[in-house]
Design a protein around this motif. Sequence first.
Motif, PDB file in Angstrom:
ATOM      1  N   VAL A  74       0.521  12.676  -1.544  1.00 15.56           N
ATOM      2  CA  VAL A  74       1.084  12.993  -0.358  1.00 15.56           C
ATOM      3  C   VAL A  74       0.096  12.573   1.051  1.00 15.56           C
ATOM      4  N   VAL A  75      -1.053  12.910   0.892  1.00 13.03           N
ATOM      5  CA  VAL A  75      -1.983  12.678   1.857  1.00 13.03           C
ATOM      6  C   VAL A  75      -2.284  11.166   2.358  1.00 13.03           C
ATOM      7  N   ARG A  76      -2.218  10.413   1.177  1.00 16.75           N
ATOM      8  CA  ARG A  76      -2.160   8.829   1.530  1.00 16.75           C
ATOM      9  C   ARG A  76      -0.901   8.377   2.108  1.00 16.75           C
ATOM     10  N   HIS A  95       0.767  -1.195   0.044  1.00 18.58           N
ATOM     11  CA  HIS A  95      -0.008  -0.081  -0.010  1.00 18.58           C
ATOM     12  C   HIS A  95       0.733   1.104  -0.216  1.00 18.58           C
ATOM     13  N   LEU A  96       1.942   1.370   0.825  1.00 13.68           N
ATOM     14  CA  LEU A  96       2.790   2.334   0.573  1.00 13.68           C
ATOM     15  C   LEU A  96       3.581   2.750  -0.605  1.00 13.68           C
ATOM     16  N   ARG A  97       4.045   1.577  -1.173  1.00 11.05           N
ATOM     17  CA  ARG A  97       4.623   1.847  -2.430  1.00 11.05           C
ATOM     18  C   ARG A  97       3.620   2.244  -3.672  1.00 11.05           C
ATOM     19  N   ARG A 140       1.082  10.108   4.165  1.00 11.53           N
ATOM     20  CA  ARG A 140       0.793  10.400   5.365  1.00 11.53           C
ATOM     21  C   ARG A 140      -0.018   9.586   6.340  1.00 11.53           C
ATOM     22  N   GLU A 141      -1.145   9.333   5.724  1.00 17.29           N
ATOM     23  CA  GLU A 141      -2.143   8.362   6.319  1.00 17.29           C
ATOM     24  C   GLU A 141      -1.500   6.775   6.900  1.00 17.29           C
ATOM     25  N   LEU A 142      -0.857   6.633   5.641  1.00 18.56           N
ATOM     26  CA  LEU A 142      -0.137   5.038   5.916  1.00 18.56           C
ATOM     27  C   LEU A 142       0.925   5.137   6.903  1.00 18.56           C
ATOM     28  N   VAL A 143       1.996   6.385   6.973  1.00 24.94           N
ATOM     29  CA  VAL A 143       2.848   6.571   7.988  1.00 24.94           C
ATOM     30  C   VAL A 143       2.126   6.544   9.315  1.00 24.94           C
ATOM     31  N   GLN A 144       1.092   7.454   9.385  1.00 29.93           N
ATOM     32  CA  GLN A 144       0.471   7.552  10.857  1.00 29.93           C
ATOM     33  C   GLN A 144      -0.085   6.178  11.435  1.00 29.93           C
ATOM     34  N   ALA A 145      -0.701   5.330  10.364  1.00 27.71           N
ATOM     35  CA  ALA A 145      -1.422   4.025  10.702  1.00 27.71           C
ATOM     36  C   ALA A 145      -0.110   3.288  11.207  1.00 27.71           C
ATOM     37  N   VAL A 146       1.227   3.084  10.519  1.00 28.15           N
ATOM     38  CA  VAL A 146       2.197   2.517  10.975  1.00 28.15           C
ATOM     39  C   VAL A 146       2.655   2.786  12.354  1.00 28.15           C
ATOM     40  N   ASP A 147       2.816   3.982  12.648  1.00 27.31           N
ATOM     41  CA  ASP A 147       3.201   4.809  14.037  1.00 27.31           C
ATOM     42  C   ASP A 147       2.299   4.120  15.069  1.00 27.31           C
ATOM     43  N   VAL A 148       0.848   4.082  14.779  1.00 24.89           N
ATOM     44  CA  VAL A 148      -0.129   3.600  15.554  1.00 24.89           C
ATOM     45  C   VAL A 148       0.057   2.127  15.827  1.00 24.89           C
ATOM     46  N   ALA A 149       0.329   1.543  14.908  1.00 25.29           N
ATOM     47  CA  ALA A 149       0.327  -0.124  14.986  1.00 25.29           C
ATOM     48  C   ALA A 149       1.609  -0.520  15.703  1.00 25.29           C
ATOM     49  N   VAL A 150       2.653   0.369  15.673  1.00 19.48           N
ATOM     50  CA  VAL A 150       3.895  -0.224  16.178  1.00 19.48           C
ATOM     51  C   VAL A 150       3.892   0.356  17.645  1.00 19.48           C
TER      52      VAL A 150
END
Length: 124
Positions: free
Chosen positions: A110-112, A100-102, A114-124
């Motif tokens: 850019v918005v998508r 999904h990130l790729r 950012r959303e994916l990076v935030q989702a990873v941060d929440v998951a970790v």
Amino acid sequence: SVFHSQDSFKKRQWHQCNRALSSSAVGRAGAGTPAPVIVDHETGDVAVVKAMNEALQAGSLSKLHRVWAEWISAGNADVPLNNRDLNKLRQRAVQIGVGHLRKAMSSHDVVRVRELVQAVDVAV
């Protein structure tokens, strides 16, 4: 004679064994007692594993997270997987996330990203 011969004893024993059982003897023997019946239904463990596999097949991390959150909020301690299967699930989830990130990075969304990076941060 007071003592019976072995032949007469064997004959009597043979006749006693061939007698038909009365209904009370059959009842005491356990005839007619209920036997366990296997009911084909899904337990909660099987259902949650099936739902997680469906989420992975669909490539939906949000659906996977929803299934996990529902399982935990129902009062369960952890997902019903052994360590090997849990590790495989995690690896598959990471592969889906990386895909999904790729895809978002290649589309320059850019918005998508950012959303994916935030989702990873929440998951970790």
